[in-house]
Design an enzyme around this catalytic site. Structure first.
Site, PDB file in Angstrom:
ATOM      1  N   ASP A 191       0.029   0.321   2.988  1.00 40.17           N
ATOM      2  CA  ASP A 191       0.361  -0.395   4.208  1.00 40.17           C
ATOM      3  C   ASP A 191      -0.828   0.093   5.185  1.00 40.17           C
ATOM      4  OD1 ASP A 191       1.478   1.976   4.179  1.00 40.17           O
ATOM      5  OD2 ASP A 191       2.851   1.628   5.696  1.00 40.17           O
ATOM      6  N   GLU A 208       4.505   3.636   3.798  1.00 36.46           N
ATOM      7  CA  GLU A 208       4.401   4.928   4.060  1.00 36.46           C
ATOM      8  C   GLU A 208       4.522   5.134   5.615  1.00 36.46           C
ATOM      9  OE1 GLU A 208       3.129   8.644   5.016  1.00 36.46           O
ATOM     10  OE2 GLU A 208       2.015   7.160   5.482  1.00 36.46           O
TER      11      GLU A 208
END
Length: 396
Positions: free
Chosen positions: A79, A137
């Site tokens: 991400d 994350e």
């Protein structure tokens, strides 16, 4: 193989670098990594590597599933962050307000390079190897969701890494024990009584009370916790906007904390609440306190950390572990969830090559050091016992 190993490896790394830059152009935020996941899965399919979706936008792929040796997992996060890019690189983000400012694009590309080589040498692997392309994350607890969706089923140990601009290229840290801190955030709403600035005696000033809370909270670590326990507490936001002649009714403080010892968490959370309420009482206001623990400390297991350090030195040489960067790093990582479940280790691998790759993560001017892709892939290959390609590293 139809080509010599070196030529094959060079092409593989070049392809991974291009993939990294494609990801950088099209970043996606936490839990919105749909196109990123599609790109990863398309490439795995093209390599004939079986995969399954995990935790929605996550992907789990396994090679040599019937191998008799230890089942090892390798992880990358996928991400991006809500940051407007200002790096100026040719592959800058094409998504307004979204940027790969932490290097997850590079982590993904390095794991994909590993996957390409492992597929060519699948029959030589001593045991199964699972590849985790993990979403969310950046505060989304993606690792927790991956575990809940079975990502670690049958896995004996796991390894991960993060690029670190504060460490010199060619060096890394991977200690036994804590490598990165745990973290949390807090919000304090100070509720007073507003009024005219010329009549403070008729008001209960939340700005004054909030200011006192900031001072008191910043002393919690220095005076209420043992100095041997690395802890950071920062008030990072103070919102009490009002007219220049108006004392407002409310003020809102927000901040974060980092701690190396998980046992400190309950004590610190209680102190934040106690200090806020006691200060509010002293200033004649009320307050509402919310504390949000996020990630626990990332704590390496000794045997796996030792194995990782050996792989780092084999790749970078005897000076690989000579960094003077002090651990634990006070940033946080949801890799901690994996290490709470099974043995494993996490390394911080330096990217500062003297050519601009010392810009810190989460900066709008940050860009990943592509030279790390080949190194990390080879380190991962060592960790899983795969044959190594020949490689002539670039000079930093």
């Amino acid at each position: 193989m139809s080509q010599p190993a070196l030529t094959n490896w060079q092409a593989l790394v070049a392809d991974a670098v291009e993939f990294r830059r494609e990801l950088h152009r099209q970043p996606e935020l936490t839990w919105a990594e749909q196109q990123t996941a599609a790109s990863i899965r398309e490439r795995l399919t093209a390599l004939d590597i079986p995969w399954r979706a995990c935790a929605d936008t996550g992907t789990v792929a396994t090679l040599n599933p019937n191998g008799r040796g230890r089942h090892l997992a390798l992880r990358a996060d996928i991400d991006a962050l809500p940051i407007v890019e200002a790096s100026g690189v040719a592959w800058s983000s094409e998504q307004p307000g979204c940027m790969h400012a932490c290097g997850h694009d590079g982590h993904t590309a390095a794991l994909f390079a590993t996957a390409q080589w492992l597929k060519q040498h699948e029959a030589d692997l001593p045991g199964p190897v699972t590849l985790l392309f993990q979403p969310a994350e950046e505060g989304g607890h993606g690792a927790k969701r991956m575990i809940e969706d079975g990502a670690l089923n049958g896995v004996d140990a796991i390894f991960g890494w993060h690029n670190w601009p504060a460490i010199r290229y060619g060096q890394a840290v991977c200690p036994d024990g804590t490598v990165m801190a745990g973290n949390g955030t807090f919000k304090i709403e100070v509720i007073g009584r507003g009024g005219h600035a010329s009549q403070p005696e008729l008001c209960r000033d939340p700005v004054l009370a909030g200011s006192a809370m900031v001072v008191a909270l910043q002393q919690v670590v220095a005076r209420r916790l043992p100095p041997q326990q690395a802890t950071v507490l920062s008030v990072t936001s103070f919102d009490a906007k009002s007219g220049v002649t108006v004392i407002p009714d409310r003020a809102v403080l927000e901040g974060s904390y980092r701690l190396a010892d998980p046992s400190t968490s309950d004590t610190l959370n209680a102190l934040i609440e106690s200090v806020a309420h006691s200060t509010a009482e002293a200033y004649g206001v009320q307050c509402e306190v919310s504390v949000y623990p996020r990630y626990d400390a990332t704590i390496n297991h000794g045997d796996e950390a030792a194995r990782y350090r050996q792989a780092l030195q084999e790749e970078f040489g005897a000076e690989a572990l000579a960094s003077d960067v002090v651990v634990p790093i006070m940033a946080s990582e949801d890799f901690s969830y994996y290490l709470q479940q099974i043995p494993g280790a996490f390394a911080l691998i330096g990217s500062d090559d003297g050519q601009g790759h010392n810009v810190p993560c989460h900066s709008p001017k940050y860009d990943f050091n592509d030279a790390l892709i080949a190194h990390v892939a080879r380190i991962y290959l060592r960790l899983v016992g795969a044959p190594l390609p020949e490689f002539t590293p670039e000079s930093p």
